[in-house]
Design a protein around this motif. Sequence first.
Motif, PDB file in Angstrom:
ATOM      1  N   MET A 286       0.846  -1.197   0.000  1.00 52.80           N
ATOM      2  CA  MET A 286       0.000   0.000   0.000  1.00 52.80           C
ATOM      3  C   MET A 286       0.880   1.245   0.000  1.00 52.80           C
ATOM      4  O   MET A 286       1.922   1.284   0.653  1.00 52.80           O
ATOM      5  N   THR A 287       0.423   2.278  -0.745  1.00 50.23           N
ATOM      6  CA  THR A 287       1.235   3.509  -0.803  1.00 50.23           C
ATOM      7  C   THR A 287       1.294   4.164   0.560  1.00 50.23           C
ATOM      8  O   THR A 287       0.391   4.014   1.379  1.00 50.23           O
ATOM      9  N   ARG A 288       2.355   4.892   0.763  1.00 55.97           N
ATOM     10  CA  ARG A 288       2.503   5.593   2.033  1.00 55.97           C
ATOM     11  C   ARG A 288       1.482   6.713   2.136  1.00 55.97           C
ATOM     12  O   ARG A 288       0.964   7.225   1.135  1.00 55.97           O
ATOM     13  N   ASN A 289       1.166   7.076   3.356  1.00 52.30           N
ATOM     14  CA  ASN A 289       0.107   8.061   3.644  1.00 52.30           C
ATOM     15  C   ASN A 289       0.729   9.326   4.203  1.00 52.30           C
ATOM     16  O   ASN A 289       1.410   9.303   5.219  1.00 52.30           O
ATOM     17  N   ARG A 290       0.460  10.442   3.530  1.00 50.08           N
ATOM     18  CA  ARG A 290       0.917  11.727   4.065  1.00 50.08           C
ATOM     19  C   ARG A 290      -0.223  12.365   4.857  1.00 50.08           C
ATOM     20  O   ARG A 290      -1.389  12.299   4.445  1.00 50.08           O
ATOM     21  N   PHE A 291       0.124  12.966   5.967  1.00 46.28           N
ATOM     22  CA  PHE A 291      -0.904  13.563   6.837  1.00 46.28           C
ATOM     23  C   PHE A 291      -0.298  14.736   7.602  1.00 46.28           C
ATOM     24  O   PHE A 291       0.928  14.856   7.728  1.00 46.28           O
ATOM     25  N   TRP A 292      -1.181  15.578   8.118  1.00 46.43           N
ATOM     26  CA  TRP A 292      -0.740  16.718   8.927  1.00 46.43           C
ATOM     27  C   TRP A 292      -0.898  16.388  10.411  1.00 46.43           C
ATOM     28  O   TRP A 292      -1.963  15.953  10.852  1.00 46.43           O
ATOM     29  N   ARG A 293       0.176  16.635  11.148  1.00 48.43           N
ATOM     30  CA  ARG A 293       0.203  16.320  12.577  1.00 48.43           C
ATOM     31  C   ARG A 293       0.214  17.629  13.374  1.00 48.43           C
ATOM     32  O   ARG A 293       0.918  18.576  13.017  1.00 48.43           O
ATOM     33  N   LEU A 294      -0.584  17.643  14.451  1.00 46.58           N
ATOM     34  CA  LEU A 294      -0.614  18.819  15.338  1.00 46.58           C
ATOM     35  C   LEU A 294       0.527  18.687  16.347  1.00 46.58           C
ATOM     36  O   LEU A 294       0.505  17.810  17.208  1.00 46.58           O
ATOM     37  N   ASP A 295       1.540  19.539  16.220  1.00 44.18           N
ATOM     38  CA  ASP A 295       2.709  19.458  17.103  1.00 44.18           C
ATOM     39  C   ASP A 295       2.557  20.358  18.325  1.00 44.18           C
ATOM     40  O   ASP A 295       2.960  20.001  19.427  1.00 44.18           O
ATOM     41  N   ARG A 296       2.004  21.557  18.087  1.00 50.51           N
ATOM     42  CA  ARG A 296       1.851  22.519  19.176  1.00 50.51           C
ATOM     43  C   ARG A 296       0.539  23.251  18.977  1.00 50.51           C
ATOM     44  O   ARG A 296      -0.015  23.266  17.881  1.00 50.51           O
ATOM     45  N   HIS A 297       0.046  23.881  20.039  1.00 49.78           N
ATOM     46  CA  HIS A 297      -1.194  24.655  19.908  1.00 49.78           C
ATOM     47  C   HIS A 297      -0.902  25.964  19.195  1.00 49.78           C
ATOM     48  O   HIS A 297      -0.046  26.732  19.639  1.00 49.78           O
TER      49      HIS A 297
END
Lengths: 336, 336
Positions: free
Chosen positions: A1-12
């Motif tokens: 399966m292809t890799r999944n790119r996503f946005w991660r919340l690092d800080r508020h």
Amino acid sequence: MTRNRFWRLDRHPEGNTDFSRFLSLCEEAPAPLDEGEVRIAAKWLSMDAGTRMWMSPRTDGYQPPLPLGAKMVGLVLGRISETRDAAFPVGTLVRGFGQWAEQAVVVPALAGLEAVDETVADPRQHFGALGMNAWTAYVGVKDVAAVKPGEWLAVSAAAGATGSLACQVGRNLGAKVVGIAGGAEKCRWLREELGVDMAIDYRSENVEARLAMCEGGIGAFFDNVGGPILDAVLPNMAHYGRVAICGMVAGYDNDASMPGPARFDQILMRRLRVEGFFIPDFLERGAEFAPVLREWLDEGKLMVRFDETQGIENVLVAYERMLTGKNIGKVVVRVG
Amino acid sequence: MTRNRFWRLDRHPEGNTDFSRFLSLCEEAPAPLDEGEVRIAAKWLSMDAGTRMWMSPRTDGYQPPLPLGAKMVGLVLGRISETRDAAFPVGTLVRGFGQWAEQAVVVPALAGLEAVDETVADPRQHFGALGMNAWTAYVGVKDVAAVKPGEWLAVSAAAGATGSLACQVGRNLGAKVVGIAGGAEKCRWLREELGVDMAIDYRSENVEARLAMCEGGIGAFFDNVGGPILDAVLPNMAHYGRVAICGMVAGYDNDASMPGPARFDQILMRRLRVEGFFIPDFLERGAEFAPVLREWLDEGKLMVRFDETQGIENVLVAYERMLTGKNIGKVVVRVG
């Protein structure tokens, strides 16, 4: 399966700009599904001001904060690519609360996931005339602000996704509509394309003075903004007017940053009703809204202008455009 | 005919004290009645915060300003002493909007004049459990704040005339009641005499912290005050709570002096409904309220404590006591 790119919340985040300081684009090898989960190959992501609350550490908001390190959450439109829920076979076009990701993994019941109508010519309308913004506009104008035919409906952030739909819902229900927006281009669009009766550019015009020209006063106000615009509208409300509080873009960040309206006394003087609402409270009434909205769409009575950005790597650019009001219409990101 | 003493509005007051700088006690030979007028020998005058608005030059309030040089207007209870309206024969005990005078002259329909029940043991109850304050309490708690049995009702200025009746209306409708008042004596009275479930002394206690102890949050808030008390209540409201805005004592004077609630954002976050109301809008529903209030009075379920001052020359003293919250219960002036 292809890799999944996503946005991660690092800080508020602080404020409504520079989100790249607080979120980062990550990549992962997709994990296997658990029982009851589905995987969605996302086609579009919807950029919504309400999701700003999830990024905030505030625990007294209408949504609990998202934990730091989590994938950012948002509305997704795409096709089921893998399924462990028999109700959602592979290939189904769906909309629901997923992640800012190329591949969203959700439990359908928890995500409010719905199969959507494939016969709609532009599938983005499931984020437009048939989406949450339209439901919000419909509930806010018809039920909360309880607009009556012939009276004035005012709408703030009128050139945004929800605002522009609220203007049209008001017009379709027989109200006279005054849209408040920032800039000449937005106002021209409101007048010439959406056919509002009056458009006010809050950047160059005196909002309070222009609203005073609405004969009989403002019967219903659909407010997306709060702050100085609300201050300008309250003394121009008709007696027994209704204010639907849909959003307070300025106030999502800091619980102390947003003073109440300077003309709060008008609530008593004019016997106004001011009511906050939040569309997830009304989702179960979808069967009531959806056919009306579909009919209006098919009749050309709900126009949506899409502000589309390409590529998941550009989500933050699109999100900031939306939160800072640089958009006209509905901001979406094409990711698949 | 004996001469008539009355209070004349000479200048617009500032603040809620020193009214003798703005009004003066005058005397006149009564003029003959015009067709349709009646003369009332006043027995009691009612001191009401709402009349403060008439003294103000504000034209955007819920009442137009009284012209300078006019007799001050207020609720009067007395007997018809002379009549040119056959519906109100001499000797009838009446209540309505007259003047701060020993002899009021009114056109009954314009004054909301009503013959009142002579069988009520204490006629002052026509300003108490059966008067405008009680109607205000009833409409505000039952309809505007829409209190439900078992939920918490909060009341500000709870030891005042309207507030103390609002507490009892809430209790009679099955709510748990928290009264907010200034001073230990008022709080003791609320607890021991009126039987509220919780009394908060805003002068010596942290209102916000104490309200946080109301399990499930405040479902309904009857607000007579606005300002910092409202700020303390909003973040303690239950989701979908209702706030009835009955008064803003601090704001009658100056349209710019009263900022909106600091926690206005809670209207959205908790999806609250905030509504201003004004009892003259509801007068036609008197036939609905009056029997309920009379029944509660007869059953001992609506207690009114009267704060009575003697003599028309002392009206301003009584009025200031009421506006500055030095009273407990209903402030009246005995003038006949």
